[in-house]
Design a protein around this motif. Sequence first.
Motif, PDB file in Angstrom:
ATOM      1  N   TYR A 184      90.492 -32.126 -19.722  1.00 15.52           N
ATOM      2  CA  TYR A 184      91.416 -31.700 -18.673  1.00 15.52           C
ATOM      3  C   TYR A 184      92.201 -32.889 -18.117  1.00 15.52           C
ATOM      4  CZ  TYR A 184      93.676 -30.178 -14.525  1.00 15.52           C
ATOM      5  OH  TYR A 184      94.655 -29.953 -13.597  1.00 15.52           O
ATOM      6  N   VAL A 185      91.522 -34.014 -17.928  1.00 12.03           N
ATOM      7  CA  VAL A 185      92.217 -35.202 -17.421  1.00 12.03           C
ATOM      8  C   VAL A 185      93.351 -35.581 -18.368  1.00 12.03           C
ATOM      9  CG1 VAL A 185      91.989 -37.681 -16.996  1.00 12.03           C
ATOM     10  CG2 VAL A 185      90.279 -36.092 -16.088  1.00 12.03           C
ATOM     11  N   ARG A 186      93.094 -35.494 -19.669  1.00 15.62           N
ATOM     12  CA  ARG A 186      94.134 -35.815 -20.647  1.00 15.62           C
ATOM     13  C   ARG A 186      95.305 -34.840 -20.528  1.00 15.62           C
ATOM     14  NH1 ARG A 186      90.959 -36.152 -24.525  1.00 15.62           N
ATOM     15  NH2 ARG A 186      91.289 -34.220 -25.687  1.00 15.62           N
ATOM     16  N   MET A 187      94.996 -33.561 -20.315  1.00 16.63           N
ATOM     17  CA  MET A 187      96.074 -32.591 -20.153  1.00 16.63           C
ATOM     18  C   MET A 187      96.886 -32.880 -18.895  1.00 16.63           C
ATOM     19  SD  MET A 187      94.692 -28.854 -21.447  1.00 16.63           S
ATOM     20  CE  MET A 187      93.226 -28.774 -20.409  1.00 16.63           C
ATOM     21  N   GLU A 188      96.194 -33.170 -17.787  1.00 14.54           N
ATOM     22  CA  GLU A 188      96.925 -33.390 -16.542  1.00 14.54           C
ATOM     23  C   GLU A 188      97.723 -34.684 -16.568  1.00 14.54           C
ATOM     24  OE1 GLU A 188      95.803 -34.127 -11.987  1.00 14.54           O
ATOM     25  OE2 GLU A 188      95.207 -32.107 -12.672  1.00 14.54           O
ATOM     26  N   ARG A 189      97.356 -35.590 -17.458  1.00 13.12           N
ATOM     27  CA  ARG A 189      98.151 -36.814 -17.607  1.00 13.12           C
ATOM     28  C   ARG A 189      99.397 -36.591 -18.451  1.00 13.12           C
ATOM     29  NH1 ARG A 189      93.204 -41.214 -18.453  1.00 13.12           N
ATOM     30  NH2 ARG A 189      92.698 -41.432 -16.208  1.00 13.12           N
ATOM     31  N   GLY A 190      99.591 -35.359 -18.899  1.00 12.11           N
ATOM     32  CA  GLY A 190     100.850 -35.044 -19.564  1.00 12.11           C
ATOM     33  C   GLY A 190     100.751 -34.675 -21.015  1.00 12.11           C
ATOM     34  N   SER A 191      99.532 -34.490 -21.541  1.00 10.69           N
ATOM     35  CA  SER A 191      99.388 -34.176 -22.950  1.00 10.69           C
ATOM     36  C   SER A 191      98.820 -32.767 -23.125  1.00 10.69           C
ATOM     37  CB  SER A 191      98.476 -35.195 -23.647  1.00 10.69           C
ATOM     38  OG  SER A 191      98.306 -34.865 -25.006  1.00 10.69           O
ATOM     39  N   LEU A 192      99.710 -31.820 -23.429  1.00  9.02           N
ATOM     40  CA  LEU A 192      99.279 -30.460 -23.742  1.00  9.02           C
ATOM     41  C   LEU A 192      99.369 -30.181 -25.239  1.00  9.02           C
ATOM     42  CD1 LEU A 192     100.966 -28.433 -20.849  1.00  9.02           C
ATOM     43  CD2 LEU A 192      98.545 -28.996 -21.086  1.00  9.02           C
ATOM     44  N   ALA A 193      99.772 -31.176 -26.012  1.00  5.09           N
ATOM     45  CA  ALA A 193      99.910 -30.990 -27.453  1.00  5.09           C
ATOM     46  C   ALA A 193      98.560 -30.602 -28.053  1.00  5.09           C
ATOM     47  CB  ALA A 193     100.428 -32.264 -28.112  1.00  5.09           C
ATOM     48  N   GLY A 194      98.575 -29.564 -28.862  1.00  2.00           N
ATOM     49  CA  GLY A 194      97.358 -29.143 -29.535  1.00  2.00           C
ATOM     50  C   GLY A 194      96.504 -28.186 -28.748  1.00  2.00           C
ATOM     51  N   ALA A 195      96.826 -27.939 -27.491  1.00  2.00           N
ATOM     52  CA  ALA A 195      96.038 -26.992 -26.692  1.00  2.00           C
ATOM     53  C   ALA A 195      96.247 -25.590 -27.241  1.00  2.00           C
ATOM     54  CB  ALA A 195      96.457 -27.057 -25.225  1.00  2.00           C
ATOM     55  N   SER A 196      95.159 -24.893 -27.504  1.00  2.00           N
ATOM     56  CA  SER A 196      95.256 -23.542 -28.047  1.00  2.00           C
ATOM     57  C   SER A 196      95.692 -22.564 -26.971  1.00  2.00           C
ATOM     58  CB  SER A 196      93.904 -23.110 -28.615  1.00  2.00           C
ATOM     59  OG  SER A 196      92.956 -22.950 -27.562  1.00  2.00           O
ATOM     60  N   ASP A 197      96.128 -21.375 -27.419  1.00  2.00           N
ATOM     61  CA  ASP A 197      96.496 -20.344 -26.452  1.00  2.00           C
ATOM     62  C   ASP A 197      95.307 -19.978 -25.573  1.00  2.00           C
ATOM     63  OD1 ASP A 197      98.983 -20.349 -27.549  1.00  2.00           O
ATOM     64  OD2 ASP A 197      98.860 -18.342 -28.439  1.00  2.00           O
ATOM     65  N   GLY A 198      94.101 -19.981 -26.157  1.00  2.00           N
ATOM     66  CA  GLY A 198      92.909 -19.659 -25.385  1.00  2.00           C
ATOM     67  C   GLY A 198      92.651 -20.662 -24.278  1.00  2.00           C
ATOM     68  N   VAL A 199      92.822 -21.943 -24.590  1.00  2.00           N
ATOM     69  CA  VAL A 199      92.643 -22.992 -23.586  1.00  2.00           C
ATOM     70  C   VAL A 199      93.701 -22.861 -22.497  1.00  2.00           C
ATOM     71  CG1 VAL A 199      92.830 -25.482 -23.180  1.00  2.00           C
ATOM     72  CG2 VAL A 199      91.441 -24.627 -25.076  1.00  2.00           C
ATOM     73  N   LEU A 200      94.939 -22.602 -22.895  1.00  2.00           N
ATOM     74  CA  LEU A 200      96.013 -22.466 -21.906  1.00  2.00           C
ATOM     75  C   LEU A 200      95.782 -21.257 -21.008  1.00  2.00           C
ATOM     76  CD1 LEU A 200      99.110 -23.305 -24.146  1.00  2.00           C
ATOM     77  CD2 LEU A 200      98.027 -24.790 -22.440  1.00  2.00           C
ATOM     78  N   GLU A 201      95.299 -20.160 -21.596  1.00  2.00           N
ATOM     79  CA  GLU A 201      94.995 -18.970 -20.784  1.00  2.00           C
ATOM     80  C   GLU A 201      93.865 -19.278 -19.800  1.00  2.00           C
ATOM     81  OE1 GLU A 201      96.578 -16.319 -20.460  1.00  2.00           O
ATOM     82  OE2 GLU A 201      97.609 -15.775 -22.315  1.00  2.00           O
ATOM     83  N   ALA A 202      92.850 -20.002 -20.261  1.00  2.00           N
ATOM     84  CA  ALA A 202      91.739 -20.354 -19.382  1.00  2.00           C
ATOM     85  C   ALA A 202      92.214 -21.272 -18.253  1.00  2.00           C
ATOM     86  CB  ALA A 202      90.627 -21.019 -20.186  1.00  2.00           C
ATOM     87  N   LEU A 203      93.104 -22.198 -18.584  1.00  2.00           N
ATOM     88  CA  LEU A 203      93.643 -23.100 -17.571  1.00  2.00           C
ATOM     89  C   LEU A 203      94.493 -22.331 -16.567  1.00  2.00           C
ATOM     90  CD1 LEU A 203      94.000 -25.956 -16.513  1.00  2.00           C
ATOM     91  CD2 LEU A 203      95.829 -26.292 -18.188  1.00  2.00           C
ATOM     92  N   ALA A 204      95.295 -21.398 -17.056  1.00  2.00           N
ATOM     93  CA  ALA A 204      96.109 -20.579 -16.159  1.00  2.00           C
ATOM     94  C   ALA A 204      95.231 -19.773 -15.212  1.00  2.00           C
ATOM     95  CB  ALA A 204      97.004 -19.643 -16.977  1.00  2.00           C
ATOM     96  N   SER A 205      94.121 -19.253 -15.722  1.00  2.00           N
ATOM     97  CA  SER A 205      93.194 -18.502 -14.878  1.00  2.00           C
ATOM     98  C   SER A 205      92.534 -19.401 -13.844  1.00  2.00           C
ATOM     99  CB  SER A 205      92.140 -17.817 -15.747  1.00  2.00           C
ATOM    100  OG  SER A 205      91.209 -17.122 -14.954  1.00  2.00           O
ATOM    101  N   ALA A 206      92.110 -20.588 -14.273  1.00  2.00           N
ATOM    102  CA  ALA A 206      91.441 -21.516 -13.354  1.00  2.00           C
ATOM    103  C   ALA A 206      92.371 -21.938 -12.216  1.00  2.00           C
ATOM    104  CB  ALA A 206      90.966 -22.746 -14.126  1.00  2.00           C
ATOM    105  N   LEU A 207      93.649 -22.110 -12.542  1.00  2.00           N
ATOM    106  CA  LEU A 207      94.620 -22.553 -11.534  1.00  2.00           C
ATOM    107  C   LEU A 207      95.287 -21.386 -10.818  1.00  2.00           C
ATOM    108  CD1 LEU A 207      96.296 -25.485 -13.509  1.00  2.00           C
ATOM    109  CD2 LEU A 207      94.671 -25.662 -11.605  1.00  2.00           C
TER     110      LEU A 207
END
Length: 295
Positions: free
Chosen positions: A53-76
């Motif tokens: 998550y820290v890597r994503m918040e630092r600006g790297s969403l490359a390679g994140a699956s749709d499932g991970v993005l959906e989970a992140l959207a739900s968490a936020l």
Amino acid sequence: MDLRTEIRDFLSSRRARIAPEQAGLTAYGRNRRVKGLRREEVALLAGVSVDYYVRMERGSLAGASDGVLEALASALQLDEAERDHLFHLARQSGAPSNPRRHKPAAVTVRSTLLQVLDAISDAPAWICNGRYDVLAMNQLARALFSPVLADPRRPANTARFVYLAPEAAKDFFVDYDRIASDVAAKLRMEAGRNPHDEKLIALVGELSTCSDLFRQRWASQDVRLHRSGRKRVHHPVVGQLELDVESLELPDEPNLLLNVYTAAAGTPTADGLALLASWAATQQMPATELQTPDG
């Protein structure tokens, strides 16, 4: 518009607005250093490692699956527009590095669309792109939005009107503060879709340079979808109108929107539109740019 910065600021701003209790978590300790959720709490809610998550918040969403993005959207606790924006940023993050800015190719508003506009005789109707450029209008829309068209630049742009002619915009839009927030949020949504659009970059730069209010609204990281709603305007000739708005995506023109303003029969606004149509028939309405909406 740096993509990594966009991702970082968007995720951190969404994280900051959620208290642990809102996420069903227990807030241990009274002296929390961060506003909202901690990174490790977001990671827990999204079911990913803290490092990821820290890597994503630092600006790297490359390679994140749709499932991970959906989970992140739900968490936020993202709404529909924010979720779409997250996916747009992720797609751009996976694009080739060092992309070139692009100037959209010149296109035309198809003659059949102009015929559709002209056929809508009892309601203001107009076509715009995601940058709020006014591309085509019917006669009644030209009458309704005559204050916006007062700027001689073509295509006219409603975002410029809202932020660079604030006194006129406040006179015209009854709910000016909401309109200003929505315009900035929809421009940011467009920036997520097309971050390398030269004209969009130039528009955001112009508004940021010339308007303190735009800089504040832009910094909020809020995003909005173009949707149906109600808009209240005060026309200099016919007075206040409360209009129902439908913003329709055009299937064969994915970057364009058809906006139609209506009022229920028998209402004061319907009477006002009829009066506006009569007035417009006697006036020389300002021209709009019809042939080069993206040129």
